[in-house]
Design an enzyme around this catalytic site. Structure first.
Site, PDB file in Angstrom:
ATOM      1  N   CYS A 116      60.646  33.900  94.276  1.00  0.00           N
ATOM      2  CA  CYS A 116      60.713  35.457  94.426  1.00  0.00           C
ATOM      3  C   CYS A 116      61.706  35.657  95.470  1.00  0.00           C
ATOM      4  O   CYS A 116      62.094  36.746  95.564  1.00  0.00           O
ATOM      5  CB  CYS A 116      59.583  36.299  94.670  1.00  0.00           C
ATOM      6  SG  CYS A 116      58.463  36.177  93.064  1.00  0.00           S
ATOM      7  N   HIS A 256      60.396  42.970  98.067  1.00  0.00           N
ATOM      8  CA  HIS A 256      59.966  42.192  96.559  1.00  0.00           C
ATOM      9  C   HIS A 256      58.653  42.844  96.177  1.00  0.00           C
ATOM     10  O   HIS A 256      57.677  43.161  96.901  1.00  0.00           O
ATOM     11  CB  HIS A 256      59.910  40.858  96.777  1.00  0.00           C
ATOM     12  CG  HIS A 256      59.090  40.048  95.591  1.00  0.00           C
ATOM     13  ND1 HIS A 256      59.894  40.013  94.585  1.00  0.00           N
ATOM     14  CD2 HIS A 256      58.185  39.211  95.699  1.00  0.00           C
ATOM     15  CE1 HIS A 256      59.200  39.517  93.396  1.00  0.00           C
ATOM     16  NE2 HIS A 256      58.174  39.020  94.150  1.00  0.00           N
ATOM     17  N   ASN A 286      56.013  42.413  88.591  1.00  0.00           N
ATOM     18  CA  ASN A 286      56.761  41.442  89.237  1.00  0.00           C
ATOM     19  C   ASN A 286      57.770  40.729  88.555  1.00  0.00           C
ATOM     20  O   ASN A 286      57.464  40.081  87.686  1.00  0.00           O
ATOM     21  CB  ASN A 286      55.690  40.458  90.032  1.00  0.00           C
ATOM     22  CG  ASN A 286      56.547  39.272  90.933  1.00  0.00           C
ATOM     23  OD1 ASN A 286      57.782  39.526  90.798  1.00  0.00           O
ATOM     24  ND2 ASN A 286      55.779  38.598  91.543  1.00  0.00           N
TER      25      ASN A 286
HETATM   26  N1  COA Z   1      41.109  41.848  85.521  1.00  0.00           N
HETATM   27  C1  COA Z   1      39.721  41.744  86.142  1.00  0.00           C
HETATM   28  N2  COA Z   1      39.223  40.823  86.921  1.00  0.00           N
HETATM   29  C2  COA Z   1      39.918  39.909  87.538  1.00  0.00           C
HETATM   30  C3  COA Z   1      41.328  39.925  86.884  1.00  0.00           C
HETATM   31  C4  COA Z   1      41.918  40.972  86.138  1.00  0.00           C
HETATM   32  N3  COA Z   1      43.051  40.951  85.727  1.00  0.00           N
HETATM   33  N4  COA Z   1      42.165  39.049  87.540  1.00  0.00           N
HETATM   34  C5  COA Z   1      41.032  38.534  88.430  1.00  0.00           C
HETATM   35  N5  COA Z   1      39.681  39.137  88.512  1.00  0.00           N
HETATM   36  C6  COA Z   1      38.627  38.920  89.101  1.00  0.00           C
HETATM   37  C7  COA Z   1      38.567  37.487  89.459  1.00  0.00           C
HETATM   38  O1  COA Z   1      38.102  36.711  88.666  1.00  0.00           O
HETATM   39  C8  COA Z   1      37.477  37.967  90.679  1.00  0.00           C
HETATM   40  O2  COA Z   1      36.191  37.669  90.202  1.00  0.00           O
HETATM   41  P1  COA Z   1      35.138  37.010  90.849  1.00  0.00           P
HETATM   42  O3  COA Z   1      34.968  37.498  92.249  1.00  0.00           O
HETATM   43  O4  COA Z   1      33.833  36.947  89.862  1.00  0.00           O
HETATM   44  O5  COA Z   1      35.478  35.476  91.079  1.00  0.00           O
HETATM   45  C9  COA Z   1      37.812  39.140  91.358  1.00  0.00           C
HETATM   46  O6  COA Z   1      38.611  39.531  90.149  1.00  0.00           O
HETATM   47  C10 COA Z   1      38.810  38.975  92.446  1.00  0.00           C
HETATM   48  O7  COA Z   1      39.495  38.047  92.405  1.00  0.00           O
HETATM   49  P2  COA Z   1      40.829  38.045  93.461  1.00  0.00           P
HETATM   50  O8  COA Z   1      41.719  36.904  93.172  1.00  0.00           O
HETATM   51  O9  COA Z   1      40.112  37.924  94.712  1.00  0.00           O
HETATM   52  O10 COA Z   1      41.553  39.361  93.459  1.00  0.00           O
HETATM   53  P3  COA Z   1      42.576  39.808  94.395  1.00  0.00           P
HETATM   54  O11 COA Z   1      42.180  41.123  95.003  1.00  0.00           O
HETATM   55  O12 COA Z   1      43.052  38.808  95.360  1.00  0.00           O
HETATM   56  O13 COA Z   1      43.788  40.188  93.395  1.00  0.00           O
HETATM   57  C11 COA Z   1      45.809  39.045  93.099  1.00  0.00           C
HETATM   58  C12 COA Z   1      44.446  38.955  92.769  1.00  0.00           C
HETATM   59  C13 COA Z   1      46.527  38.073  92.087  1.00  0.00           C
HETATM   60  C14 COA Z   1      46.365  40.419  92.329  1.00  0.00           C
HETATM   61  C15 COA Z   1      46.358  38.918  94.346  1.00  0.00           C
HETATM   62  O14 COA Z   1      45.562  37.938  95.014  1.00  0.00           O
HETATM   63  C16 COA Z   1      47.909  38.963  94.605  1.00  0.00           C
HETATM   64  O15 COA Z   1      48.491  39.881  94.572  1.00  0.00           O
HETATM   65  N6  COA Z   1      48.342  37.766  95.123  1.00  0.00           N
HETATM   66  C17 COA Z   1      49.426  37.494  95.406  1.00  0.00           C
HETATM   67  C18 COA Z   1      50.321  37.619  94.160  1.00  0.00           C
HETATM   68  C19 COA Z   1      51.920  37.306  94.865  1.00  0.00           C
HETATM   69  O16 COA Z   1      52.238  37.914  95.603  1.00  0.00           O
HETATM   70  N7  COA Z   1      52.539  36.414  93.949  1.00  0.00           N
HETATM   71  C20 COA Z   1      53.897  36.285  93.901  1.00  0.00           C
HETATM   72  C21 COA Z   1      54.389  35.913  95.051  1.00  0.00           C
HETATM   73  S1  COA Z   1      56.082  36.207  94.817  1.00  0.00           S
END
Ligand code: COA
Length: 329
Positions: A116, A256, A286
């Site tokens: 990214c 980003h 993204n």
């Molecule tokens: N819909 C519903 N629930 C979802 C889900 C979805 N699309 N995706 C994950 N969950 C659930 C998980 O399974 C988890 O459930 P559990 O607690 O029963 O295990 C719960 O939601 C929380 O998941 P978590 O991964 O802790 O969520 P989060 O708040 O960290 O959000 C992201 C997940 C991916 C949105 C976040 O971590 C993120 O944005 N990370 C960085 C992404 C990034 O910058 N990537 C690229 C860099 S360029």
């Protein structure tokens, strides 16, 4: 003689027509609109559905629009750098395909892969060719067909990404417009948390790599989230400190677009008002290499010559950084 600086003198974007909404995703995986909006800020993303069209198609559309807008003849392009994690092929590089499509017969080209941060790294790299006096017209295009590496049965990643391309033109000037400073870093510790396992020389494609879904994005979101907030805050902080600037001196931060909460956390850490942070993640998700030029394209009418703009990114690798620009038009 005044120093030559590399200014952004035009920006253009391309977003494919087809839209994948949160409601569409509700029918595909166990998710819901409320979760996606509150956790990521994303409402919809655009996908390039035509199976015959790839990243170079979107990049070509963005560059053609840029050429028309700026009045630049393709024969006057000296260098084109394409940032992408989803090149049409391993080789030839996508930049060469784009040059062929647009008739840039006097140019050379290559791709930069920095996840990214690809666009940010490419823009700084391209600017150096202008600053050195070697070239006059350098095109930087960030383009990704993320839908080609997204597993649409994995709810943790399929909600995040979209397809798009954005391009800028870099030209020299002696009036102080353009790139003022940049700070970029990598840390391979991040490979564990965000990568694609298959297809490269470590795990060349086989039936087994396909069966094991190794040709899709793998992400452990939590560690990436924390590192992204820390990395982009650090990078923007570097731009402010090294140039004796405060947030009040900056017209816009252009981050980003990976997650609205990451962007808001960075703004909070820097005490920077969200009104002066470019955000369009709600519409596009993204788009990896496309996010920063797509923001510039959308917000350019709010910029005027001399405005200070900080671009910042964080991506897989990890890769991160920031660059400070004096807007030229
Ligand atoms: N819909 C519903 N629930 C979802 C889900 C979805 N699309 N995706 C994950 N969950 C659930 C998980 O399974 C988890 O459930 P559990 O607690 O029963 O295990 C719960 O939601 C929380 O998941 P978590 O991964 O802790 O969520 P989060 O708040 O960290 O959000 C992201 C997940 C991916 C949105 C976040 O971590 C993120 O944005 N990370 C960085 C992404 C990034 O910058 N990537 C690229 C860099 S360029």
């Amino acid at each position: 003689m005044a120093q030559i600086k590399a200014a952004i003198t035009g920006v253009y974007g391309y977003v494919p027509e087809d839209v994948l909404t949160n409601q569409d995703l509700e029918k595909m995986v166990d998710t819901n609109d409320e979760w996606i909006r509150t956790r990521t800020g994303i409402q919809e993303r655009h996908l390039l559905k035509d199976p015959d069209k790839a990243t170079s198609y979107m990049a070509t559309q963005a560059v053609l629009g840029l050429l028309e807008k700026t009045g630049l003849d393709p024969l006057d392009i000296d260098l084109l750098i394409c940032a992408s994690v989803t090149p049409d092929y391993f080789f030839p590089d996508t930049g060469t395909l784009i040059c062929h499509n647009i008739g840039a017969k006097n140019s050379f080209a290559y791709d930069i892969q920095a996840a990214c941060s690809g666009f940010l790294f490419s823009a700084t790299t391209g600017a150096k060719f202008i600053e050195s006096g070697a070239y006059k017209n350098v095109v930087i295009v960030g383009a990704d067909k993320m839908s080609s590496i997204v597993d649409y049965t994995d709810r943790s990643t399929c909600i995040l990404f979209g397809d798009a391309a954005g391009a800028i033109l870099l030209q020299g000037n002696e009036k102080g417009f353009g790139l003022q400073d940049s700070w970029m870093r990598v840390d391979g510790v991040g490979a564990e948390f965000l990568h694609m396992k298959g297809g490269g020389s470590k795990n060349p494609p086989t039936h087994e790599t396909v069966d094991k879904k190794m040709h899709y994005i793998f992400q452990d979101g939590g560690p990436v989230y924390k590192a992204a907030v820390k990395g982009m805050s650090e990078a923007v902080g570097q731009m402010l400190d090294r140039n004796n600037l405060s947030p009040d001196d900056i017209r816009f931060v252009v981050p980003h677009q990976a997650n609205l909460r990451i962007i808001q956390a960075v703004a909070k850490m820097l005490d920077f008002p969200m009104e002066r942070v470019m955000v369009n993640i709600q519409k596009y998700g993204n788009t990896t290499s496309g996010t920063i030029p797509l923001c510039l394209w959308e917000f350019e009418d709010q910029l005027k010559p001399g405005d200070k703009v900080i671009l910042t990114s964080f991506g897989g690798g990890y890769t991160w950084g920031a660059s400070l620009w004096n807007w030229a038009y």
